[in-house]
Motif scaffolding. Structure first.
Motif, PDB file in Angstrom:
ATOM      1  N   GLN A  20      61.957  31.188  49.456  1.00 51.75           N
ATOM      2  CA  GLN A  20      61.135  32.028  48.903  1.00 51.75           C
ATOM      3  C   GLN A  20      60.784  32.776  49.730  1.00 51.75           C
ATOM      4  OE1 GLN A  20      63.675  32.989  46.447  1.00 51.75           O
ATOM      5  NE2 GLN A  20      64.877  31.000  46.802  1.00 51.75           N
ATOM      6  N   PRO A  21      61.071  34.285  49.308  1.00 55.03           N
ATOM      7  CA  PRO A  21      60.289  35.040  50.093  1.00 55.03           C
ATOM      8  C   PRO A  21      58.957  35.578  49.552  1.00 55.03           C
ATOM      9  CG  PRO A  21      62.369  36.322  49.757  1.00 55.03           C
ATOM     10  CD  PRO A  21      62.290  35.354  49.022  1.00 55.03           C
ATOM     11  N   THR A  22      57.714  35.651  50.383  1.00 55.87           N
ATOM     12  CA  THR A  22      56.360  35.674  49.621  1.00 55.87           C
ATOM     13  C   THR A  22      55.960  36.867  49.878  1.00 55.87           C
ATOM     14  OG1 THR A  22      55.426  35.392  51.635  1.00 55.87           O
ATOM     15  CG2 THR A  22      56.091  33.210  49.822  1.00 55.87           C
ATOM     16  N   GLU A  23      56.302  38.107  50.434  1.00 62.15           N
ATOM     17  CA  GLU A  23      55.850  38.961  50.992  1.00 62.15           C
ATOM     18  C   GLU A  23      55.588  39.740  49.635  1.00 62.15           C
ATOM     19  OE1 GLU A  23      58.364  38.266  52.504  1.00 62.15           O
ATOM     20  OE2 GLU A  23      58.032  37.845  54.273  1.00 62.15           O
ATOM     21  N   LEU A  24      56.656  39.559  48.713  1.00 66.83           N
ATOM     22  CA  LEU A  24      56.530  40.696  46.903  1.00 66.83           C
ATOM     23  C   LEU A  24      55.474  40.052  46.548  1.00 66.83           C
ATOM     24  CD1 LEU A  24      60.042  42.534  47.268  1.00 66.83           C
ATOM     25  CD2 LEU A  24      57.875  43.763  48.384  1.00 66.83           C
ATOM     26  N   PRO A  25      54.933  39.042  46.101  1.00 69.90           N
ATOM     27  CA  PRO A  25      55.047  38.522  45.254  1.00 69.90           C
ATOM     28  C   PRO A  25      53.388  38.387  45.805  1.00 69.90           C
ATOM     29  CG  PRO A  25      56.464  36.665  45.433  1.00 69.90           C
ATOM     30  CD  PRO A  25      56.655  38.041  46.861  1.00 69.90           C
ATOM     31  N   LEU A  26      52.996  38.562  46.883  1.00 62.90           N
ATOM     32  CA  LEU A  26      51.529  38.674  47.689  1.00 62.90           C
ATOM     33  C   LEU A  26      51.003  39.795  47.780  1.00 62.90           C
ATOM     34  CD1 LEU A  26      51.595  36.415  50.401  1.00 62.90           C
ATOM     35  CD2 LEU A  26      50.221  36.131  48.308  1.00 62.90           C
ATOM     36  N   LEU A  27      51.962  41.306  47.555  1.00 64.69           N
ATOM     37  CA  LEU A  27      51.342  42.698  47.276  1.00 64.69           C
ATOM     38  C   LEU A  27      50.861  42.502  45.604  1.00 64.69           C
ATOM     39  CD1 LEU A  27      51.304  45.455  48.117  1.00 64.69           C
ATOM     40  CD2 LEU A  27      53.870  45.447  47.341  1.00 64.69           C
ATOM     41  N   GLU A  28      51.971  42.284  45.116  1.00 63.25           N
ATOM     42  CA  GLU A  28      51.159  42.383  43.348  1.00 63.25           C
ATOM     43  C   GLU A  28      50.636  41.699  43.414  1.00 63.25           C
ATOM     44  OE1 GLU A  28      53.821  42.205  38.976  1.00 63.25           O
ATOM     45  OE2 GLU A  28      54.680  40.971  40.685  1.00 63.25           O
ATOM     46  N   ALA A  29      50.536  40.541  44.005  1.00 61.59           N
ATOM     47  CA  ALA A  29      48.882  39.776  42.944  1.00 61.59           C
ATOM     48  C   ALA A  29      47.546  40.276  43.952  1.00 61.59           C
ATOM     49  CB  ALA A  29      49.185  38.861  44.117  1.00 61.59           C
ATOM     50  N   SER A  30      47.629  41.107  45.104  1.00 62.12           N
ATOM     51  CA  SER A  30      47.253  41.756  46.030  1.00 62.12           C
ATOM     52  C   SER A  30      46.475  42.813  44.929  1.00 62.12           C
ATOM     53  CB  SER A  30      46.955  42.232  47.925  1.00 62.12           C
ATOM     54  OG  SER A  30      47.543  41.443  47.935  1.00 62.12           O
ATOM     55  N   ILE A  31      47.863  44.054  44.526  1.00 69.80           N
ATOM     56  CA  ILE A  31      47.144  45.229  43.550  1.00 69.80           C
ATOM     57  C   ILE A  31      46.763  44.445  42.605  1.00 69.80           C
ATOM     58  CG2 ILE A  31      48.763  46.625  42.190  1.00 69.80           C
ATOM     59  CD1 ILE A  31      50.549  46.441  44.483  1.00 69.80           C
ATOM     60  N   LYS A  32      46.766  43.257  41.387  1.00 73.56           N
ATOM     61  CA  LYS A  32      45.985  42.913  40.558  1.00 73.56           C
ATOM     62  C   LYS A  32      44.956  42.585  40.433  1.00 73.56           C
ATOM     63  CE  LYS A  32      48.814  40.672  37.934  1.00 73.56           C
ATOM     64  NZ  LYS A  32      50.185  40.134  37.391  1.00 73.56           N
ATOM     65  N   LYS A  33      44.219  42.055  42.205  1.00 74.88           N
ATOM     66  CA  LYS A  33      43.523  41.653  42.253  1.00 74.88           C
ATOM     67  C   LYS A  33      42.368  42.532  42.719  1.00 74.88           C
ATOM     68  CE  LYS A  33      40.348  39.160  45.677  1.00 74.88           C
ATOM     69  NZ  LYS A  33      39.204  39.384  45.678  1.00 74.88           N
ATOM     70  N   ALA A  34      42.714  43.541  43.153  1.00 76.02           N
ATOM     71  CA  ALA A  34      41.717  44.509  43.521  1.00 76.02           C
ATOM     72  C   ALA A  34      41.724  46.038  42.407  1.00 76.02           C
ATOM     73  CB  ALA A  34      42.951  45.915  44.439  1.00 76.02           C
ATOM     74  N   GLN A  35      42.699  45.713  41.364  1.00 73.02           N
ATOM     75  CA  GLN A  35      43.079  46.556  39.903  1.00 73.02           C
ATOM     76  C   GLN A  35      41.232  45.872  39.445  1.00 73.02           C
ATOM     77  OE1 GLN A  35      45.547  46.479  37.085  1.00 73.02           O
ATOM     78  NE2 GLN A  35      44.254  46.949  35.578  1.00 73.02           N
ATOM     79  N   ALA A  36      40.861  44.355  39.705  1.00 72.67           N
ATOM     80  CA  ALA A  36      40.985  42.958  38.212  1.00 72.67           C
ATOM     81  C   ALA A  36      38.959  43.869  38.799  1.00 72.67           C
ATOM     82  CB  ALA A  36      40.914  42.062  38.837  1.00 72.67           C
ATOM     83  N   ASP A  37      38.728  43.364  40.963  1.00 73.85           N
ATOM     84  CA  ASP A  37      37.870  44.003  41.571  1.00 73.85           C
ATOM     85  C   ASP A  37      37.030  44.751  40.917  1.00 73.85           C
ATOM     86  OD1 ASP A  37      37.926  41.541  43.156  1.00 73.85           O
ATOM     87  OD2 ASP A  37      38.251  42.845  44.551  1.00 73.85           O
ATOM     88  N   MET A  38      38.120  46.185  40.507  1.00 72.38           N
ATOM     89  CA  MET A  38      37.004  47.529  40.132  1.00 72.38           C
ATOM     90  C   MET A  38      36.283  47.192  38.803  1.00 72.38           C
ATOM     91  SD  MET A  38      37.421  49.778  42.858  1.00 72.38           S
ATOM     92  CE  MET A  38      37.644  48.066  44.035  1.00 72.38           C
ATOM     93  N   GLU A  39      37.565  46.780  38.019  1.00 70.84           N
ATOM     94  CA  GLU A  39      37.021  46.664  36.610  1.00 70.84           C
ATOM     95  C   GLU A  39      35.194  45.547  36.383  1.00 70.84           C
ATOM     96  OE1 GLU A  39      40.630  44.897  34.920  1.00 70.84           O
ATOM     97  OE2 GLU A  39      41.638  46.758  34.407  1.00 70.84           O
ATOM     98  N   LEU A  40      35.694  44.344  37.954  1.00 69.61           N
ATOM     99  CA  LEU A  40      33.765  43.676  37.680  1.00 69.61           C
ATOM    100  C   LEU A  40      32.476  44.893  38.498  1.00 69.61           C
ATOM    101  CD1 LEU A  40      35.729  40.526  38.854  1.00 69.61           C
ATOM    102  CD2 LEU A  40      34.930  40.823  36.332  1.00 69.61           C
ATOM    103  N   PHE A  41      33.486  45.401  38.757  1.00 64.52           N
ATOM    104  CA  PHE A  41      31.794  46.156  39.925  1.00 64.52           C
ATOM    105  C   PHE A  41      31.808  47.094  38.766  1.00 64.52           C
ATOM    106  CE2 PHE A  41      34.815  45.709  44.163  1.00 64.52           C
ATOM    107  CZ  PHE A  41      34.011  44.732  44.209  1.00 64.52           C
ATOM    108  N   ALA A  42      32.265  48.273  38.015  1.00 63.16           N
ATOM    109  CA  ALA A  42      32.463  48.451  37.193  1.00 63.16           C
ATOM    110  C   ALA A  42      31.378  48.062  35.781  1.00 63.16           C
ATOM    111  CB  ALA A  42      33.623  49.734  36.303  1.00 63.16           C
ATOM    112  N   LEU A  43      31.670  46.537  35.062  1.00 60.99           N
ATOM    113  CA  LEU A  43      31.482  46.031  34.283  1.00 60.99           C
ATOM    114  C   LEU A  43      30.040  45.674  34.765  1.00 60.99           C
ATOM    115  CD1 LEU A  43      33.875  44.123  33.184  1.00 60.99           C
ATOM    116  CD2 LEU A  43      32.561  46.032  31.973  1.00 60.99           C
ATOM    117  N   ASP A  44      29.757  45.470  36.062  1.00 60.43           N
ATOM    118  CA  ASP A  44      28.140  44.559  36.803  1.00 60.43           C
ATOM    119  C   ASP A  44      27.963  45.764  37.331  1.00 60.43           C
ATOM    120  OD1 ASP A  44      26.992  42.827  38.306  1.00 60.43           O
ATOM    121  OD2 ASP A  44      27.422  43.226  40.128  1.00 60.43           O
ATOM    122  N   THR A  45      27.689  47.285  37.006  1.00 60.63           N
ATOM    123  CA  THR A  45      26.732  48.044  37.370  1.00 60.63           C
ATOM    124  C   THR A  45      25.906  49.049  36.275  1.00 60.63           C
ATOM    125  OG1 THR A  45      26.400  50.312  38.831  1.00 60.63           O
ATOM    126  CG2 THR A  45      28.707  49.859  38.013  1.00 60.63           C
TER     127      THR A  45
END
Length: 75
Positions: A20-45
């Motif tokens: 199965q193609p993996t590009e689109l699921p990887l894109l979605e996972a990357s977007i979600k990871k970036a969002q989660a990273d930003m939320e963690l940074f906000a909590l950490d500072t």
């Protein structure tokens, strides 16, 4: 070819496994990871301005995810 440019072939061989193609699921996972990273940074500072910036960025990534998620879901 579907409306998103994905090309599909019918191999007429139902026993053959096709990856199965993996590009689109990887894109979605990357977007979600970036969002989660930003939320963690906000909590950490402790810096109020940095906290606002990270929260704003997390919100922007959430909006991006909402916009692209209809295109990244598997059929």
């Amino acid at each position: 070819m579907d409306e998103y440019g994905q090309l599909t072939f019918d191999l007429f061989n139902d026993t053959q496994q096709v990856a199965q193609p993996t590009e689109l699921p990887l894109l979605e996972a990357s977007i979600k990871k970036a969002q989660a990273d930003m939320e963690l940074f906000a909590l950490d500072t402790e810096d109020k301005q940095a906290k606002q910036m990270y929260s704003w960025c997390a919100n922007q990534m959430k909006q991006v995810h909402e916009l692209v998620s209809p295109y990244t879901k598997s059929n």
